[in-house]
Design a protein around this motif. Structure first.
Motif, PDB file in Angstrom:
ATOM      1  N   SER A   4       0.834  -1.179  -0.200  1.00  0.00           N
ATOM      2  CA  SER A   4       0.080  -0.106   0.061  1.00  0.00           C
ATOM      3  C   SER A   4       0.922   1.354   0.003  1.00  0.00           C
ATOM      4  N   PRO A   5       0.238   2.354  -0.665  1.00  0.00           N
ATOM      5  CA  PRO A   5       1.277   3.628  -0.568  1.00  0.00           C
ATOM      6  C   PRO A   5       1.737   4.016   0.979  1.00  0.00           C
ATOM      7  N   ILE A   6       0.963   3.682   1.861  1.00  0.00           N
ATOM      8  CA  ILE A   6       1.573   4.173   3.424  1.00  0.00           C
ATOM      9  C   ILE A   6       2.957   3.310   3.329  1.00  0.00           C
ATOM     10  N   ASN A   7       2.852   2.154   3.311  1.00  0.00           N
ATOM     11  CA  ASN A   7       3.804   1.106   3.572  1.00  0.00           C
ATOM     12  C   ASN A   7       5.066   1.082   2.396  1.00  0.00           C
ATOM     13  N   ASP A   8       4.650   1.833   1.289  1.00  0.00           N
ATOM     14  CA  ASP A   8       5.811   1.428   0.128  1.00  0.00           C
ATOM     15  C   ASP A   8       6.706   2.669   0.139  1.00  0.00           C
ATOM     16  N   GLN A  11       7.513   4.229  -3.452  1.00  0.00           N
ATOM     17  CA  GLN A  11       6.354   4.867  -4.283  1.00  0.00           C
ATOM     18  C   GLN A  11       6.828   5.828  -5.312  1.00  0.00           C
ATOM     19  N   ASN A  12       7.369   6.912  -4.844  1.00  0.00           N
ATOM     20  CA  ASN A  12       7.783   7.912  -5.961  1.00  0.00           C
ATOM     21  C   ASN A  12       8.666   7.495  -6.903  1.00  0.00           C
ATOM     22  N   ILE A  13       9.376   6.216  -6.776  1.00  0.00           N
ATOM     23  CA  ILE A  13      10.379   6.116  -7.920  1.00  0.00           C
ATOM     24  C   ILE A  13      10.095   4.655  -8.685  1.00  0.00           C
ATOM     25  N   ARG A  14       9.277   3.834  -8.036  1.00  0.00           N
ATOM     26  CA  ARG A  14       9.364   2.400  -8.618  1.00  0.00           C
ATOM     27  C   ARG A  14       8.384   2.491  -9.796  1.00  0.00           C
ATOM     28  N   PRO A  15       8.405   1.598 -10.650  1.00  0.00           N
ATOM     29  CA  PRO A  15       7.363   1.384 -11.707  1.00  0.00           C
ATOM     30  C   PRO A  15       6.054   1.330 -11.044  1.00  0.00           C
ATOM     31  N   TYR A  16       4.931   1.500 -11.997  1.00  0.00           N
ATOM     32  CA  TYR A  16       3.581   1.437 -11.540  1.00  0.00           C
ATOM     33  C   TYR A  16       3.151  -0.083 -11.360  1.00  0.00           C
ATOM     34  N   HIS A  17       2.327  -0.250 -10.312  1.00  0.00           N
ATOM     35  CA  HIS A  17       1.860  -1.728 -10.001  1.00  0.00           C
ATOM     36  C   HIS A  17       0.464  -1.829 -11.126  1.00  0.00           C
ATOM     37  N   ASP A  18       0.153  -3.318 -11.035  1.00  0.00           N
ATOM     38  CA  ASP A  18      -1.054  -3.377 -11.961  1.00  0.00           C
ATOM     39  C   ASP A  18      -2.350  -2.782 -11.363  1.00  0.00           C
ATOM     40  N   SER A  19      -2.331  -2.574 -10.057  1.00  0.00           N
ATOM     41  CA  SER A  19      -3.572  -1.881  -9.526  1.00  0.00           C
ATOM     42  C   SER A  19      -3.760  -0.457  -9.964  1.00  0.00           C
ATOM     43  N   GLU A  20      -2.588   0.080 -10.409  1.00  0.00           N
ATOM     44  CA  GLU A  20      -2.408   1.588 -10.812  1.00  0.00           C
ATOM     45  C   GLU A  20      -2.822   1.780 -12.447  1.00  0.00           C
ATOM     46  N   ARG A 155       6.880   4.536 -16.702  1.00  0.00           N
ATOM     47  CA  ARG A 155       6.752   3.829 -15.476  1.00  0.00           C
ATOM     48  C   ARG A 155       5.630   2.898 -15.783  1.00  0.00           C
ATOM     49  N   LEU A 156       4.830   2.886 -16.698  1.00  0.00           N
ATOM     50  CA  LEU A 156       4.012   1.654 -17.219  1.00  0.00           C
ATOM     51  C   LEU A 156       4.982   0.534 -17.966  1.00  0.00           C
ATOM     52  N   ASN A 157       6.064   1.134 -18.397  1.00  0.00           N
ATOM     53  CA  ASN A 157       6.931   0.174 -19.286  1.00  0.00           C
ATOM     54  C   ASN A 157       8.088  -0.417 -18.140  1.00  0.00           C
ATOM     55  N   LYS A 158       7.727  -0.277 -16.725  1.00  0.00           N
ATOM     56  CA  LYS A 158       8.400  -0.792 -15.738  1.00  0.00           C
ATOM     57  C   LYS A 158       9.789  -0.035 -15.711  1.00  0.00           C
TER      58      LYS A 158
END
Length: 374
Positions: A4-8, A11-20, A155-158
């Motif tokens: 989750s964003p709170i525990n991530d 979040q500000n640098i990683r690729p997007y997750h499927d849920s996003e 970020r969609l492209n990992k």
């Protein structure tokens, strides 16, 4: 399951997750600047006069193309279809070597030479994908992500973000986060990583690793393991990518010439984006991707940099363009190839032409130095 964003912490640098994915695609479809760019790309002659008519059609087309996309893999499958067309249109051949020694079940830290902003990781990714490997997570500098839609697409492209714009105390925090994310990807997520051996492209054709990159890798490990133990854990594989023709060679030569003549070169605001487009669309001839061997048993960043350099330079595939530039005679080089290479110099001032020639010659000269040293 994604954090989750709170525990991530990434979040500000990683690729997007499927849920996003769904929300990001919806944002892209409604991004007027992206739609304008796509309209100009698809209809360069008509966009200025009839943009008001064409943009809604482009938006509908984009919505249709992305309507069934729900995961990152779905998005990359769509990208793969365009990649196939691009390879067919802009290369005469795409080959690779050394990949048979790698294990499809392992996660590797691929460190490659850097000639093209977008195409280096794209071709390496393609070679892996075609040989049954999962696609890479790709390191990309935030200097390329000034446009929100570019960041979203990457970020969609990992792709994950390397924060180069950090200042002061933020620098160490950003580097520590990046180091931790790379380790998390390799070990926890079992996902391979691509990163260039240095910041910025090797515009002069000299492929040498910046030890500072390797020190960054180690930052998250310093309190837990030795440098040698980190090297064993990371499974670092050097990769050497070589282009028969660099679509940006003239632009690189003119930039280097400008620096030599006046000592300064002022990059335009979106020059990096223009270089990406030129690299994708330009003629590349034969492209070869050479995967090296997993590195082990080294104790310092300087030793590691030297071994990465050795593997990249020694496995660099020398094209006729390289041999011609270095003055190497070969019966395998025909008159057509000579004429194609000579055309690269058209319109360049003599000083820039010499820089361009040296750019293609340096891989030959560097390889020769290593061979003579043995």
């Amino acid at each position: 399951m994604s954090a989750s964003p709170i525990n991530d912490p990434f979040q500000n640098i990683r690729p997007y997750h499927d849920s996003e994915v769904s929300d990001v695609l919806n944002r892209l479809i409604h991004d007027d600047e992206l739609i304008s760019v796509l309209t100009r790309y698809q209809f360069p002659q008509m966009a200025s006069l009839f943009g008001w008519l064409l943009k809604p059609a482009i938006r509908i087309f984009l919505a249709q193309k992305t309507g069934e996309i729900e995961t990152i893999q779905d998005f990359q499958t769509l990208i793969a279809s365009y990649m196939t067309k691009m390879i067919g249109r802009t290369t005469t051949r795409l080959s690779c070597s050394g990949i048979e020694a790698l294990d499809t079940d392992e996660a590797y830290l691929f460190v490659s030479n850097h000639r093209d902003i977008a195409m280096d990781p794209a071709f390496i990714n393609w070679a892996l994908y075609q040989n049954g490997f999962d696609t890479l997570r790709i390191a990309i500098g935030d200097n390329l992500l000034r446009k929100p839609y570019v960041s979203d697409l990457m970020r969609l492209n990992k792709s994950f973000i390397v924060n180069r714009s950090a200042k002061g105390r933020e620098v160490l925090t950003a580097l520590g986060q990046l180091s931790a994310y790379i380790d998390h990807s390799l070990v926890q997520d079992e996902a391979s990583i691509w990163i260039a051996q240095r910041e910025g492209r090797a515009k002069d054709g000299n492929d040498f690793t910046d030890p500072a990159i390797l020190k960054m890798f180690y930052m998250a490990h310093r309190k837990q393991r030795s440098f040698a133990e980190f090297v064993e854990r990371a499974k670092i594989v050097p990769v050497s990518i070589s282009y028969e023709y660099d679509p940006c060679d003239s632009a690189k030569a003119l930039e280097l010439d400008s620096k030599q003549q006046g000592g300064e070169y002022q990059k335009s605001q979106f020059e990096d984006i223009e270089s990406i487009v030129a690299g994708i669309n330009g003629d590349k001839g034969h492209v070869h991707v050479a995967f090296g061997e997993v590195i082990d048993g080294l104790d310092t960043p300087d030793e590691l940099a030297a071994e990465i350099d050795r593997q990249i330079i020694e496995s660099y595939y020398l094209h006729p363009s390289n041999l011609l530039a270095a003055g190497v005679e070969s019966v395998a080089i025909g008159e057509e190839q000579k004429a194609q290479f000579a055309a690269r110099f058209d319109g360049l001032p003599e000083s820039a032409a010499e820089i361009l020639r040296q750019m293609y010659a340096n891989p030959v000269l560097n390889k020769r130095k290593y061979q003579e040293a043995v």
